[in-house]
Design a protein around this motif. Structure first.
Motif: not given
Length: 257
Positions: A3-11, A242-257
């Motif tokens: 599962v590849v982590p990413g962003l919806v640009s309209i955020t 906030a994205l910086v923080r949430d990206a850390v969370t998401l990547r940790s859940w997906l096994g990406g550190g």
């Protein structure tokens, strides 16, 4: 990661394409769904080509073109510009909405019009090697799981793929059930954490829902050898930090550190 982590640009509608790409590099997010209202306007093929090149230069993949085409509501010819733009962007799929009214508010004839248009644009897109992805959204034919599953069955085209996001107040068990019911077609989840009354939270606060949902999606992806996407959206205060923080969370859940 399956599962590849990413962003919806309209955020971040307030940021330009270059700023968003720099933010993706900073956060380690690997994919982006470019929005068709601000960042890659519908019909602006030149902008789409520039954005495609810049995205590739940053080592980011285009997950989708996020259009606001409403099947059965827009003039049929409107989709032509959407498709041209998506092809120029190099997008593998186009996100759309299934109509402009909820499933309980449409007559049988009106529903058939939405379904017919989804089938039409899916066939058009398939001719260009592009999929159609339907966002699960209130006020459309995907406002309930049953209505969404019926839509996919009625269209009956392999180029039609579900997106999924949680409705307000949805509990973890129901969320896992919905995501699982949409597999194997489910290609993307829009990831955010809100309270039942729409207050945005840090993604980590949504762990009871998102960890099992992402586990279900990742398990299906690994089993099938297919990639799917988890795209962050609706961060607190529309704040890049906030994205910086949430990206850390998401990547940790997906096994990406």
């Amino acid at each position: 990661m399956s599962v590849v982590p990413g962003l919806v640009s309209i955020t971040f509608r307030q940021l330009g394409v270059g700023e968003i790409l720099a933010l993706l590099r900073r956060t380690g997010l690997e994919a982006v769904e470019w929005g068709g209202d601000v960042h890659v306007p519908v019909g602006d093929v030149a902008a789409a080509k520039r954005t495609a090149a810049a995205t590739a230069d940053h080592g980011v993949r285009v997950a989708a073109y996020g259009s606001y085409y409403r099947a059965g509501d827009h003039a049929p010819a409107d989709f032509d510009a959407v498709l041209r733009t998506a092809v120029a962007l190099g997008a593998p799929r186009i996100r759309i909405w299934a109509g402009a009214a909820g499933s309980a508010d449409l007559t049988t004839q009106q529903r058939a019009g939405v379904v017919g248009d989804v089938r039409r644009i899916t066939e058009l897109a398939a001719g260009e090697g592009v999929e159609i992805a339907v966002e699960h959204h209130p006020g459309t034919l995907t406002d309930t799981l049953d209505s969404a599953l019926a839509l996919y069955a009625e269209v009956g085209h392999p180029g039609l793929r579900p997106y999924w996001q949680p409705r307000l107040g949805l509990g973890p068990a129901e969320a896992v059930h919905e995501a699982g019911a949409l597999l194997p077609g489910l290609v993307t989840v829009h990831v955010f954490s809100w309270t039942a009354d729409g207050v945005r939270l840090a993604l980590a606060d949504g762990a009871p829902l998102w960890q099992p949902v992402l586990g279900t999606v990742a398990g299906a992806s690994a089993e099938a050898g297919a990639e799917r996407y988890a795209l962050l959206e609706f961060v607190q205060d529309d704040d890049p930090e906030a994205l910086v923080r949430d990206a850390v969370t998401l990547r940790s859940w997906l096994g990406g550190g």
